[in-house]
Enzyme design. Sequence first.
Site, mmCIF file in Angstrom:
data_model
loop_
_atom_site.group_PDB
_atom_site.id
_atom_site.type_symbol
_atom_site.label_atom_id
_atom_site.label_comp_id
_atom_site.label_asym_id
_atom_site.label_seq_id
_atom_site.Cartn_x
_atom_site.Cartn_y
_atom_site.Cartn_z
ATOM 1 N N ASP A 1 20.396 79.282 8.391
ATOM 2 C CA ASP A 1 19.546 80.082 7.506
ATOM 3 C C ASP A 1 19.357 79.271 6.208
ATOM 4 O O ASP A 1 18.500 78.386 6.143
ATOM 5 C CB ASP A 1 20.278 81.417 7.299
ATOM 6 C CG ASP A 1 19.469 82.472 6.590
ATOM 7 O OD1 ASP A 1 18.248 82.466 6.708
ATOM 8 O OD2 ASP A 1 20.063 83.318 5.904
ATOM 9 N N GLU B 1 26.526 76.332 16.691
ATOM 10 C CA GLU B 1 26.313 77.404 15.708
ATOM 11 C C GLU B 1 25.273 78.397 16.233
ATOM 12 O O GLU B 1 24.421 78.030 17.050
ATOM 13 C CB GLU B 1 25.767 76.792 14.414
ATOM 14 C CG GLU B 1 26.809 76.577 13.328
ATOM 15 C CD GLU B 1 27.142 77.861 12.564
ATOM 16 O OE1 GLU B 1 26.881 78.968 13.081
ATOM 17 O OE2 GLU B 1 27.666 77.754 11.451
ATOM 18 N N ASP B 2 25.305 79.621 15.700
ATOM 19 C CA ASP B 2 24.284 80.595 16.090
ATOM 20 C C ASP B 2 22.961 80.354 15.376
ATOM 21 O O ASP B 2 21.919 80.205 15.998
ATOM 22 C CB ASP B 2 24.774 82.045 15.857
ATOM 23 C CG ASP B 2 25.271 82.314 14.432
ATOM 24 O OD1 ASP B 2 25.320 81.384 13.606
ATOM 25 O OD2 ASP B 2 25.617 83.477 14.140
ATOM 26 N N LYS C 1 15.938 79.044 10.747
ATOM 27 C CA LYS C 1 14.880 79.699 9.959
ATOM 28 C C LYS C 1 14.479 78.744 8.845
ATOM 29 O O LYS C 1 15.033 78.813 7.736
ATOM 30 C CB LYS C 1 15.435 80.972 9.311
ATOM 31 C CG LYS C 1 15.607 82.153 10.224
ATOM 32 C CD LYS C 1 15.900 83.386 9.362
ATOM 33 C CE LYS C 1 16.996 84.210 9.927
ATOM 34 N NZ LYS C 1 17.445 85.293 9.045
ATOM 35 N N LYS D 1 32.072 84.383 15.223
ATOM 36 C CA LYS D 1 31.788 84.967 16.519
ATOM 37 C C LYS D 1 30.363 84.700 17.001
ATOM 38 O O LYS D 1 30.076 84.777 18.193
ATOM 39 C CB LYS D 1 31.988 86.485 16.446
ATOM 40 C CG LYS D 1 33.387 86.909 16.084
ATOM 41 C CD LYS D 1 33.415 88.448 15.893
ATOM 42 C CE LYS D 1 34.706 88.911 15.308
ATOM 43 N NZ LYS D 1 34.635 90.349 14.931
ATOM 44 N N GLY D 2 29.454 84.447 16.088
ATOM 45 C CA GLY D 2 28.020 84.449 16.395
ATOM 46 C C GLY D 2 27.586 83.581 17.570
ATOM 47 O O GLY D 2 26.636 83.904 18.267
ATOM 48 N N VAL E 1 17.683 88.814 12.535
ATOM 49 C CA VAL E 1 17.692 88.991 13.990
ATOM 50 C C VAL E 1 19.085 89.372 14.495
ATOM 51 O O VAL E 1 20.091 89.025 13.873
ATOM 52 C CB VAL E 1 17.195 87.716 14.718
ATOM 53 C CG1 VAL E 1 15.721 87.508 14.478
ATOM 54 C CG2 VAL E 1 17.987 86.482 14.293
ATOM 55 N N ARG F 1 25.938 92.463 19.201
ATOM 56 C CA ARG F 1 26.116 91.085 19.662
ATOM 57 C C ARG F 1 25.881 90.962 21.166
ATOM 58 O O ARG F 1 25.554 89.904 21.668
ATOM 59 C CB ARG F 1 27.543 90.593 19.357
ATOM 60 C CG ARG F 1 27.847 90.424 17.871
ATOM 61 C CD ARG F 1 29.180 89.696 17.711
ATOM 62 N NE ARG F 1 29.713 89.771 16.368
ATOM 63 C CZ ARG F 1 29.401 88.950 15.363
ATOM 64 N NH1 ARG F 1 28.521 87.988 15.560
ATOM 65 N NH2 ARG F 1 29.961 89.074 14.185
ATOM 66 N N ASP G 1 24.975 89.614 15.056
ATOM 67 C CA ASP G 1 25.335 91.003 14.797
ATOM 68 C C ASP G 1 24.585 91.629 13.634
ATOM 69 O O ASP G 1 23.967 90.952 12.815
ATOM 70 C CB ASP G 1 26.824 91.096 14.463
ATOM 71 C CG ASP G 1 27.126 90.587 13.043
ATOM 72 O OD1 ASP G 1 26.627 89.509 12.693
ATOM 73 O OD2 ASP G 1 27.827 91.292 12.303
HETATM 74 P P1 5GP Z 1 23.500 80.160 6.083
HETATM 75 O O1 5GP Z 1 24.773 79.687 5.457
HETATM 76 O O2 5GP Z 1 22.771 79.081 6.833
HETATM 77 O O3 5GP Z 1 22.624 80.837 5.077
HETATM 78 O O4 5GP Z 1 23.874 81.337 7.056
HETATM 79 C C1 5GP Z 1 24.443 81.160 8.268
HETATM 80 C C2 5GP Z 1 25.104 82.423 8.749
HETATM 81 O O5 5GP Z 1 24.459 83.612 8.257
HETATM 82 C C3 5GP Z 1 24.979 82.497 10.262
HETATM 83 O O6 5GP Z 1 26.040 81.817 10.895
HETATM 84 C C4 5GP Z 1 24.972 84.000 10.499
HETATM 85 O O7 5GP Z 1 26.294 84.469 10.590
HETATM 86 C C5 5GP Z 1 24.318 84.585 9.273
HETATM 87 N N1 5GP Z 1 22.880 84.854 9.489
HETATM 88 C C6 5GP Z 1 21.844 84.225 8.925
HETATM 89 N N2 5GP Z 1 20.670 84.741 9.342
HETATM 90 C C7 5GP Z 1 20.989 85.727 10.212
HETATM 91 C C8 5GP Z 1 20.202 86.652 11.004
HETATM 92 O O8 5GP Z 1 18.962 86.687 11.005
HETATM 93 N N3 5GP Z 1 20.910 87.522 11.774
HETATM 94 C C9 5GP Z 1 22.269 87.555 11.815
HETATM 95 N N4 5GP Z 1 22.843 88.450 12.616
HETATM 96 N N5 5GP Z 1 23.032 86.700 11.098
HETATM 97 C C10 5GP Z 1 22.399 85.794 10.300
#
Ligand code: 5GP
Length: 180
Positions: free
Chosen positions: A102, A98-99, A130, A42-43, A152, A164, A158
């Site tokens: 991370d 993508e949102d 990030k 959903k992000g 965030v 959201r 969310d």
């Molecule tokens: P990754 O696999 O890159 O570690 O994480 C990606 C997913 O983690 C994103 O699509 C999101 O859903 C969630 N995520 C990572 N950082 C944040 C943040 O600061 N806030 C929120 N709400 N979701 C995050």
Amino acid sequence: MTQLFGKPLVTQEAMRTRIKELGRDITLHYEHKDLVLVGILKGAFMFYADLARAIRLPITVDFMIVKSQQYQGKTSGKVKVLTDLTEEIKGRDVLLVEDIIDSGLTVQYLTKLFAKRKPKSLQICALLSKPARRQIDVNVHYVGFEIPNHYVVGYGLDHQQQYRNLPYLAVLDPKSVESP
Ligand code: 5GP
């Protein structure tokens, strides 16, 4: 609701300006191509809607609803597909929206998943990144904003499925959430 988060980390105005720029870059790159714009929900829903309107091309829209699987509170890198695409992407130019990137594990997983379906090209556009949290090197072609290492919310992102709809991006204040 907005009082819980204090000042925006990224304002609506900054968001609008940057998304226009991204739309221009994407329009230039995908001119005369068969672009399928895939929103990862959903992000990404709010970013997707604004980005799609900033792209001046006849595009095909599609979505995938995914859930990142957590292991001991951290992204495991495994993604469960809850709702799959409706469009065939073989031989087409796919841009994943993508949102946030991370650790990079989710996007790495999705890249492998999409590559198996043999698109003509596959690129990634993320609203946020990030860099301080990255565990693996991922190739993200379009990034809206690089942000510091904070959790965030807002503008699609969310906390426990809420916030959201906040129209800007803010740092989550855990104290405020515990005692609103
Ligand atoms: P990754 O696999 O890159 O570690 O994480 C990606 C997913 O983690 C994103 O699509 C999101 O859903 C969630 N995520 C990572 N950082 C944040 C943040 O600061 N806030 C929120 N709400 N979701 C995050």
